[in-house]
Design a protein around this motif. Sequence first.
Motif, PDB file in Angstrom:
ATOM      1  N   ALA A  25       1.231  28.826  -9.236  1.00  0.00           N
ATOM      2  CA  ALA A  25       1.036  30.020 -10.059  1.00  0.00           C
ATOM      3  C   ALA A  25       0.280  29.728 -11.347  1.00  0.00           C
ATOM      4  O   ALA A  25      -0.072  30.671 -12.069  1.00  0.00           O
ATOM      5  N   VAL A 266       7.879  35.577  -5.761  1.00  0.00           N
ATOM      6  CA  VAL A 266       6.437  35.609  -5.520  1.00  0.00           C
ATOM      7  C   VAL A 266       6.131  36.326  -4.215  1.00  0.00           C
ATOM      8  O   VAL A 266       5.244  37.201  -4.152  1.00  0.00           O
ATOM      9  N   ALA A 270       4.378  40.116  -4.216  1.00  0.00           N
ATOM     10  CA  ALA A 270       2.943  39.987  -3.965  1.00  0.00           C
ATOM     11  C   ALA A 270       2.337  41.236  -3.324  1.00  0.00           C
ATOM     12  O   ALA A 270       1.230  41.644  -3.713  1.00  0.00           O
ATOM     13  N   ALA A 276       1.206  35.911  -9.147  1.00  0.00           N
ATOM     14  CA  ALA A 276       2.207  34.870  -8.906  1.00  0.00           C
ATOM     15  C   ALA A 276       2.845  34.392 -10.205  1.00  0.00           C
ATOM     16  O   ALA A 276       4.061  34.154 -10.261  1.00  0.00           O
ATOM     17  N   VAL A 280       6.834  34.571 -10.802  1.00  0.00           N
ATOM     18  CA  VAL A 280       7.608  33.374 -11.150  1.00  0.00           C
ATOM     19  C   VAL A 280       8.360  33.603 -12.452  1.00  0.00           C
ATOM     20  O   VAL A 280       9.535  33.234 -12.589  1.00  0.00           O
TER      21      VAL A 280
END
Length: 309
Positions: A25, A266, A270, A276, A280
């Motif tokens: 990420a 994630v 998404a 990402a 996170v």
Amino acid sequence: MKRPFKALLRGLVGLALLGAVVALADPSRVWGQLRQAQPVWLLAGLLAGIASNLVSALRWRALARWLGADASARDACRWYFQAIGLNALLPGAVVGGDVYRAVVLRGTGQDTAASSWSVVLDRLSGLWMLCAIGGLGAAACADVLAPWLRLPRGLFIALMFVGTLLWLALPWCLPALLRSRRFAGGWLAPLREAATRPDFLRQLVWQAGASAAVQLLSAAALAGGGLALGVALPASVWAWAIAPVFLMAALPVSVGGWGTREAAAVAALAPFGVAASAAVGVGVVYGVYGLAQGALGALAFGLPRSAGR
């Protein structure tokens, strides 16, 4: 394999997974997201998380009393937050805290079977409602999730609704299943006795309502962490996301869910265009909520027992 080595291995696996997720990420972006977190939303998410676990503690107490293991509301809440502290520090996800709750309740002179089953059924009721709310949330997000999975929208909604309804119906089938003579003795005997009690359905309705409140408050906590990082999504998205995020965090392959929770965040966010690094960050914030509540549990270790214990 010896237990200390297993614990170390789980901790290393969790840290390695967390490191890999953060690396993919971009650590600088993840840190940038966390550094810009809005305190008001952070506090709102933490309060929702605390409220969720308070309801969880009272739900567990009601179930334990129904099974014949009594505890005061104060003790139940204290032990529950102590268990959260253990979960945040020990490998094995929720296992350590659950074992602690069963042991400490039994240590007050309560029935061993009732103490153990109260924890097992309490955990199962939470997972039961978590998956149900996640399924309904997924159905509400069909416009995004169905194309992502390459399924027709109508088929995806039908699968989510039918699957959720069947899943919700499972506990109502317990009395019929447990009337079989195969469950007359052994370790399932206490569960059979409880499921055939006249007030079983009333207790199940109460348990379902409490579990729904717990999961909705948990979703609010996750959403609060997201809003603190600028991730604004519809409520249905957070209702869907709690299922994969919390289930992955509960896997006994890390310490406190670190690594598995962030990876699930994630993957779950998404499809909705969440970067990402932001996903996170959401997982990390929710993990910090757990650490904060674990600190409350650690402080509670020094509190005296309720009168009469």
